[in-house]
Design a protein around this motif. Sequence first.
Motif, PDB file in Angstrom:
ATOM      1  N   ARG A   1       0.836  -1.197   0.000  1.00 20.15           N
ATOM      2  CA  ARG A   1       0.000   0.000   0.000  1.00 20.15           C
ATOM      3  C   ARG A   1       0.872   1.248   0.000  1.00 20.15           C
ATOM      4  O   ARG A   1       1.804   1.372   0.801  1.00 20.15           O
ATOM      5  CB  ARG A   1      -0.927  -0.005   1.216  1.00 20.15           C
TER       6      ARG A   1
ATOM      7  N   ASP B   1      -5.292   5.805  -4.113  1.00 23.30           N
ATOM      8  CA  ASP B   1      -5.508   4.664  -3.223  1.00 23.30           C
ATOM      9  C   ASP B   1      -6.836   3.954  -3.528  1.00 23.30           C
ATOM     10  O   ASP B   1      -6.866   2.751  -3.796  1.00 23.30           O
ATOM     11  CB  ASP B   1      -5.493   5.142  -1.775  1.00 23.30           C
TER      12      ASP B   1
ATOM     13  N   ARG C   1      -6.429  -0.007  -4.831  1.00 23.15           N
ATOM     14  CA  ARG C   1      -7.325  -1.010  -4.240  1.00 23.15           C
ATOM     15  C   ARG C   1      -8.047  -1.827  -5.310  1.00 23.15           C
ATOM     16  O   ARG C   1      -8.069  -3.067  -5.239  1.00 23.15           O
ATOM     17  CB  ARG C   1      -8.325  -0.333  -3.300  1.00 23.15           C
TER      18      ARG C   1
ATOM     19  N   TYR D   1      -1.216  -5.303  -0.048  1.00 30.02           N
ATOM     20  CA  TYR D   1      -1.978  -4.084   0.270  1.00 30.02           C
ATOM     21  C   TYR D   1      -2.620  -4.221   1.650  1.00 30.02           C
ATOM     22  O   TYR D   1      -2.555  -3.305   2.467  1.00 30.02           O
ATOM     23  CB  TYR D   1      -3.036  -3.850  -0.808  1.00 30.02           C
TER      24      TYR D   1
END
Length: 345
Positions: A226, A259, A264, A285
């Motif tokens: 992430r 993000d 995602r 992530y």
Amino acid sequence: MRKTAAAALVALGLWATAAAPAPVAVSAAPAAAAPVETVFIGDSSTGNFGIAPTRGPAGCVRSAENYPVKVVERLAPAGVRLDVRADVSCGGARIRDVWEAQSFPPSGGERAGGERAGGERIAPQEAALGPDTGLVVGSLGGNTAGVASILKQCSPRLRGAEGSMMPAEPVDAASPASECAAYFQGEGARWLAGRMAAVRQDLGRMFDQVKARSPNARVVLVGYPRLVPADTSRCLAEVPGGSEKPFADIGQDALTFLDAGVQRPLGDLMREAAEEAGATYVDLYARTGTTTGCDGARRGVGALLEGSEVSYGGHRLPWYVHPNRTGRDLQAAAVAEAIEGLLGA
């Protein structure tokens, strides 16, 4: 009378001092598991761009201490031995570079439409696979999704000389970088949807290509750590000991989009494709929410324009938000755990 009783006990084998010792069964030590022929494939996330020293083709900027090396080291004490026949990970690799030759453009990189300029070419990554390959591991998807082009769309500095080593162009240079979040939710939405569709399609073909060349191989698709935390205000401070913000001049609205609207969904898509193919997916992530590029001393991601460990032409290459050594070790731990789950028994 006593002699007769003693003789009877001896005959029955119940007299401790006279009875012969019972034979002890000695089982042979289990044979050590044979090493599993392994090939690492992937892009700059597998190659750990930015960590010195490098090896392999110069354009790949592949670290000699990347997570594949650390995975092998971690698994050895657990008795899981990998015979690494090849690590063909390469910076800038798209999914289709598994079956196509990868080219390195001299400067301009990949055009927004997905075409590649000419330059040095290396063999398709699948050339390293064979019928005896038992394990294939790597990260692929980010370049096909156009993450570098998205970053350039959102950063004025990346559009200049500081982004010259990033092999991509902004999606639409005529649209201001300050408006990139709105651009991708409007005019650029179709472009992004097309890129995500290409990821799904190309991953399906990649799994088919691997199966055709290595029918008995287990495949581990590794996601990406992430980059941006849920609280983007943490990205306003400079990195510890440096003068750069984690994402340089990219605004908070753009980071939120990066993000929630890019990373995602990309991870979800990669997981679904792996599951459909019967492969294993390593969800980095989900495991790295507290070590993003904006997590200070704990960060596992180098800042966008912070100097990395690797120099080119006398200048340090920026990290371009790739895993640093902390992030590399997090990658290795997660991947080793997945492989041990597959092969440990």
